[in-house]
Design a protein around this motif. Structure first.
Motif, PDB file in Angstrom:
ATOM      1  N   GLU A  69       0.808  -1.221   0.000  1.00  0.00           N
ATOM      2  CA  GLU A  69       0.000   0.000   0.000  1.00  0.00           C
ATOM      3  C   GLU A  69       0.841   1.272   0.000  1.00  0.00           C
ATOM      4  OE1 GLU A  69      -3.655   1.886   2.555  1.00  0.00           O
ATOM      5  OE2 GLU A  69      -3.333  -0.269   2.595  1.00  0.00           O
ATOM      6  N   GLU A  70       1.950   1.306   0.743  1.00  0.00           N
ATOM      7  CA  GLU A  70       2.766   2.521   0.800  1.00  0.00           C
ATOM      8  C   GLU A  70       3.447   2.832  -0.537  1.00  0.00           C
ATOM      9  OE1 GLU A  70       5.477  -0.655   2.698  1.00  0.00           O
ATOM     10  OE2 GLU A  70       3.360  -0.195   2.706  1.00  0.00           O
ATOM     11  N   ASP A  72       1.857   2.571  -3.455  1.00  0.00           N
ATOM     12  CA  ASP A  72       0.802   2.928  -4.405  1.00  0.00           C
ATOM     13  C   ASP A  72       0.651   4.438  -4.432  1.00  0.00           C
ATOM     14  OD1 ASP A  72      -1.308   2.837  -6.187  1.00  0.00           O
ATOM     15  OD2 ASP A  72      -2.779   2.342  -4.649  1.00  0.00           O
TER      16      ASP A  72
END
Length: 73
Positions: A69-70, A72
């Protein structure tokens, strides 16, 4: 990857990613070595390792990157 831009910049980032080649032929420069890639190939780029993708064919070189997620952005 757009054929007008035959390679990505050599870069690093603090997250790992998995790369899956959808179409074409190219190479992955990873931490000082070049690895040939073609449709159906996959690779792992660890966190903070210098890497670059290059289209070595005449057509489109398309791939997806699976990132946490980080990554993206």
């Amino acid at each position: 990857m757009n054929v007008l831009y035959p390679h990505t910049p050599r870069h690093t980032h603090p997250w790992p990613h998995i790369i899956y080649i959808l179409e074409g032929v190219g190479s992955l420069h990873l931490d000082g070595q070049d690895y040939p890639m073609e449709a159906g190939s996959f690779a792992f780029a660890p966190s903070d390792k210098l890497h670059q993708f290059t289209n070595t064919g005449n057509g489109r070189f398309a791939f997806i990157c699976i990132v946490p997620e980080e990554g993206d952005q």
